[in-house]
Design an enzyme around this catalytic site. Structure first.
Site, PDB file in Angstrom:
ATOM      1  N   HIS A  53       0.855  -1.717   0.181  1.00  0.00           N
ATOM      2  CA  HIS A  53       0.209  -0.083   0.080  1.00  0.00           C
ATOM      3  C   HIS A  53       0.827   1.090  -0.252  1.00  0.00           C
ATOM      4  O   HIS A  53       1.750   1.400   0.217  1.00  0.00           O
ATOM      5  CB  HIS A  53      -0.852  -0.283   1.248  1.00  0.00           C
ATOM      6  CG  HIS A  53      -0.371  -0.268   2.586  1.00  0.00           C
ATOM      7  ND1 HIS A  53       0.446  -0.960   3.212  1.00  0.00           N
ATOM      8  CD2 HIS A  53      -0.093   1.202   3.211  1.00  0.00           C
ATOM      9  CE1 HIS A  53       0.936  -0.520   4.138  1.00  0.00           C
ATOM     10  NE2 HIS A  53       0.843   0.711   4.397  1.00  0.00           N
ATOM     11  N   ASP A  55       1.092   5.013   1.885  1.00  0.00           N
ATOM     12  CA  ASP A  55      -0.324   6.034   2.561  1.00  0.00           C
ATOM     13  C   ASP A  55       0.115   7.181   1.953  1.00  0.00           C
ATOM     14  O   ASP A  55       1.055   7.813   1.628  1.00  0.00           O
ATOM     15  CB  ASP A  55       1.396   6.308   3.667  1.00  0.00           C
ATOM     16  CG  ASP A  55       1.444   4.566   4.821  1.00  0.00           C
ATOM     17  OD1 ASP A  55       0.988   4.084   4.652  1.00  0.00           O
ATOM     18  OD2 ASP A  55       2.185   4.197   5.529  1.00  0.00           O
ATOM     19  N   HIS A  59      -2.390  10.575   6.275  1.00  0.00           N
ATOM     20  CA  HIS A  59      -2.345   9.228   7.319  1.00  0.00           C
ATOM     21  C   HIS A  59      -1.264   9.266   8.516  1.00  0.00           C
ATOM     22  O   HIS A  59      -1.619   9.445   9.885  1.00  0.00           O
ATOM     23  CB  HIS A  59      -1.543   7.690   6.564  1.00  0.00           C
ATOM     24  CG  HIS A  59      -0.738   7.148   7.860  1.00  0.00           C
ATOM     25  ND1 HIS A  59      -2.188   6.385   8.708  1.00  0.00           N
ATOM     26  CD2 HIS A  59       0.337   6.196   7.921  1.00  0.00           C
ATOM     27  CE1 HIS A  59      -1.634   5.461   9.165  1.00  0.00           C
ATOM     28  NE2 HIS A  59      -0.354   5.543   8.749  1.00  0.00           N
TER      29      HIS A  59
END
Length: 209
Positions: A53, A55, A59
């Site tokens: 993934h 960020d 975040h």
């Protein structure tokens, strides 16, 4: 002859490890192929931090951009895979020193002999914040790691994430670099256009140059 493609994304399924307290992957079928229905359709619930993934600044910065609003260019282009296998709790400059001449804008670091895909690693290897600062000074715009976070799992200050925020460096986590030799590749790891999300899953791949 086509260039070799390296899939560096872990499988995503109900048993995929997640950060403690995060939302695990769950899938249910809302339609199934039957005489009265021509298709299968599922509904998925998961944290955007499951699997490989990207960020978003959001975040780790309350005023940061959501992942659907960031520039895509850091996630596509020349990158370098560097091995720092068994380096300990923090990846430091000395662990990468053998491979930092003429760095491309993207650096992915392999820390595991075999990336954990069955359970979360509470002792995950992370980046020393000074290393992230050093890479940013040399024009690196994206860093990646084969652990679940660029900061230690127990960290509350998130020093490496804060360097990413301040230096506008993008990050990929949960990569699988087990079989990838050190060297330069083309990275393709585009996040979804999730307009309000703090991260996005990616199908991260490397292609031989």
């Amino acid at each position: 002859m086509s260039k070799r493609l390296w899939d560096i994304s872990p499988p995503v399924h109900a048993g995929a490890p997640v950060f403690p307290g995060d939302t695990a992957y769950r899938q249910e079928w809302v339609a199934s192929i039957t005489p009265g229905c021509p298709v299968n359709v599922s509904a998925i619930t998961m944290s955007p931090h499951v699997g490989a993934h990207a960020d978003a600044p959001l975040h780790y910065d309350p005023q940061g951009a959501a992942i659907g609003m960031v520039d895509l260019s850091p996630y596509l282009g020349r990158c370098r895979v560097v091995h720092a296998i068994g380096c300990g709790p923090l990846v430091r400059l000395e662990h990468l020193a053998h491979a930092v001449d003429d760095l491309p804008p993207r650096v992915l670091v392999r820390t595991y002999e075999r990336a954990p895909q069955a359970a979360f690693d509470n002792d995950l290897p992370a980046f020393d914040a000074a290393l992230v600062e050093w890479l940013a000074d040399r024009g690196v715009t994206l860093v990646g790691i084969d652990s679940s976070s660029v900061d230690p799992a127990a960290s509350k200050e998130l020093p490496s994430h804060q360097v990413l925020r301040r230096r506008h460096v993008r990050v990929l986590e949960n990569l699988v670099l087990d079989d990838v030799p050190e060297g330069d590749y083309e990275l393709i790891a585009l996040p979804l256009k999730l307009i309000h999300a703090d991260a996005s899953p990616v199908r991260a791949v490397l292609r031989d140059l």
